[in-house]
Scaffold this motif. Structure first.
Motif, short mmCIF file in Angstrom:
data_model
loop_
_atom_site.label_atom_id
_atom_site.label_comp_id
_atom_site.label_asym_id
_atom_site.label_seq_id
_atom_site.Cartn_x
_atom_site.Cartn_y
_atom_site.Cartn_z
N ILE A 1 -15.62 -45.19 23.88
CA ILE A 1 -15.23 -44.78 22.53
C ILE A 1 -13.71 -44.61 22.50
O ILE A 1 -13.14 -43.93 23.36
N SER A 2 -13.07 -45.24 21.55
CA SER A 2 -11.63 -45.01 21.37
C SER A 2 -11.38 -44.42 19.99
O SER A 2 -11.99 -44.83 19.00
N PHE A 3 -10.49 -43.44 19.95
CA PHE A 3 -10.03 -42.88 18.67
C PHE A 3 -8.67 -43.49 18.39
O PHE A 3 -7.72 -43.29 19.17
N VAL A 4 -8.57 -44.24 17.33
CA VAL A 4 -7.29 -44.80 16.92
C VAL A 4 -6.79 -43.92 15.78
O VAL A 4 -7.33 -43.96 14.67
N GLU A 5 -5.81 -43.10 16.06
CA GLU A 5 -5.34 -42.14 15.06
C GLU A 5 -4.20 -42.72 14.24
O GLU A 5 -3.26 -43.30 14.80
N VAL A 6 -4.28 -42.56 12.96
CA VAL A 6 -3.23 -43.06 12.08
C VAL A 6 -2.72 -41.91 11.20
O VAL A 6 -3.43 -40.93 10.94
N SER A 7 -1.49 -42.05 10.76
CA SER A 7 -0.90 -41.02 9.90
C SER A 7 -1.37 -41.19 8.45
O SER A 7 -2.00 -42.19 8.11
N LYS A 8 -1.02 -40.24 7.62
CA LYS A 8 -1.41 -40.30 6.21
C LYS A 8 -0.72 -41.44 5.46
O LYS A 8 -1.11 -41.78 4.35
N GLU A 9 0.32 -41.98 6.05
CA GLU A 9 0.98 -43.16 5.47
C GLU A 9 0.23 -44.43 5.83
O GLU A 9 0.51 -45.49 5.27
N ASN A 10 -0.67 -44.31 6.80
CA ASN A 10 -1.28 -45.52 7.35
C ASN A 10 -2.76 -45.64 7.07
O ASN A 10 -3.47 -46.38 7.76
N TYR A 11 -3.22 -44.94 6.09
CA TYR A 11 -4.64 -45.04 5.73
C TYR A 11 -4.77 -44.97 4.21
O TYR A 11 -4.17 -44.11 3.57
N ALA A 12 -5.53 -45.90 3.68
CA ALA A 12 -5.73 -45.93 2.23
C ALA A 12 -7.19 -46.12 1.90
O ALA A 12 -7.92 -46.82 2.61
N SER A 13 -7.64 -45.49 0.85
CA SER A 13 -8.95 -45.82 0.28
C SER A 13 -8.76 -45.98 -1.22
O SER A 13 -7.86 -45.37 -1.82
N SER A 14 -9.58 -46.85 -1.80
CA SER A 14 -9.43 -47.16 -3.23
C SER A 14 -8.01 -47.62 -3.57
O SER A 14 -7.57 -47.46 -4.71
N GLY A 15 -7.30 -48.13 -2.59
CA GLY A 15 -5.98 -48.67 -2.85
C GLY A 15 -4.86 -47.66 -2.82
O GLY A 15 -3.70 -48.00 -3.09
N VAL A 16 -5.17 -46.42 -2.48
CA VAL A 16 -4.17 -45.35 -2.49
C VAL A 16 -4.01 -44.75 -1.09
O VAL A 16 -5.01 -44.36 -0.47
N LEU A 17 -2.78 -44.67 -0.61
CA LEU A 17 -2.52 -44.06 0.70
C LEU A 17 -2.91 -42.58 0.67
O LEU A 17 -2.75 -41.91 -0.36
N VAL A 18 -3.36 -42.07 1.79
CA VAL A 18 -3.73 -40.65 1.85
C VAL A 18 -2.53 -39.78 1.51
O VAL A 18 -2.67 -38.76 0.82
N VAL A 19 -1.35 -40.16 1.95
CA VAL A 19 -0.16 -39.36 1.67
C VAL A 19 0.07 -39.21 0.17
O VAL A 19 0.57 -38.17 -0.29
N ASP A 20 -0.32 -40.19 -0.58
CA ASP A 20 -0.14 -40.12 -2.04
C ASP A 20 -1.26 -39.33 -2.70
O ASP A 20 -1.05 -38.68 -3.71
N LYS A 21 -2.42 -39.35 -2.12
CA LYS A 21 -3.51 -38.53 -2.67
C LYS A 21 -3.19 -37.05 -2.52
O LYS A 21 -3.42 -36.26 -3.39
N LYS A 22 -2.62 -36.71 -1.39
CA LYS A 22 -2.29 -35.31 -1.14
C LYS A 22 -1.32 -34.78 -2.19
O LYS A 22 -1.39 -33.64 -2.59
#
Lengths: 65, 65, 65, 65, 65, 65
Positions: free
Chosen positions: E41-62
């Motif tokens: 099992i590998s955990f690939v950790e990404v920052s809030k700038e590097n993950y999006a759902s519904s076309g919106v980065l997590v950093v922008d949702k916050k």
């Protein structure tokens, strides 16, 4: 928000996959604090010709054991 | 230099994949400054038994909706 | 339902990632018939030591060109 | 401990995959100091409709060359 | 033989990862019939700038919620 | 056309990665008939907290051996 990819040998039943998807989702909700609706899981199934460990394809291991 | 992997349900037409590959490449060239010839895209297609969101396989969602 | 993974060199700005995530999501909605809320995109950023094409690390290409 | 995923066009023979798995494992043992039994390799095979470089699907390149 | 990759936001504690790795391994042994020693099992950790759902980065949702 | 992703513990030297990238590319050219310029390799490095085998994180194995 986890994206989960599980690469495994083909051949699991629908019921097995159903259970695995359900339970892994529970684990990520309970222990990683993920929100359920953000979790996606894909099963990438490969044949015995397409998976190797210790440098040996599974199809070749089967021949010997 | 991006490597792109798109894991999705099987069933898209050739024309759909052609458009997606073309347009995603444009996006990476225009907005990420990638060089076109360095971009590779793979579509990993999975069946409705092999994809789950919110802990439920797609094949099971179809049954209920 | 697509899971998208984009493995690329580190160094893109927030604005670049914002645009890429937005536009790739549009492409998948418009041309692959995906539902927007089911699309997740991860950027896996790697350093110039961690990406090679044609057998040569990017860090070594930079030295020569 | 490496997990290796090789996404490539379908059509390689069993013997080709056997050689690739064996030799890549050697490389990781010899040059990355990995322990042999911890190395797993999966081949994710895709069709010519499911792989693109420079924005063009392989199936379309074949038509033109 | 499963290879598991979990791509998720950075920030989980060591204890959370420990639990997740342990429990997902149990699930794959119990419900998919995998052998424990073959599961990685590998955990690939990404920052809030590097993950999006519904076309919106997590950093922008916050920013908005 | 192979896309190769190698997920491994961080800590390999530049020289190790250089060798691995070079040699794996050779293997794919020689044994899989891939064209050199179409091969891309990414190293996704993870910490000892982010890799588990047999259900145990590497960081916990180190404590005990």
């Amino acid at each position: 928000m986890p994206q989960v990819q599980i690469t495994m040998l083909e051949g699991r039943t629908l019921e097995q996959k159903r259970r695995v998807a359900q339970r892994i989702t529970e684990v990520l909700v309970e222990d990683a604090g993920a929100s359920r609706e953000a979790i996606s899981i894909s099963f990438v199934e490969v044949s015995k010709e397409n998976y190797a460990s210790s440098g040996v394809l599974v199809v070749d291991k089967k021949k010997n054991s």
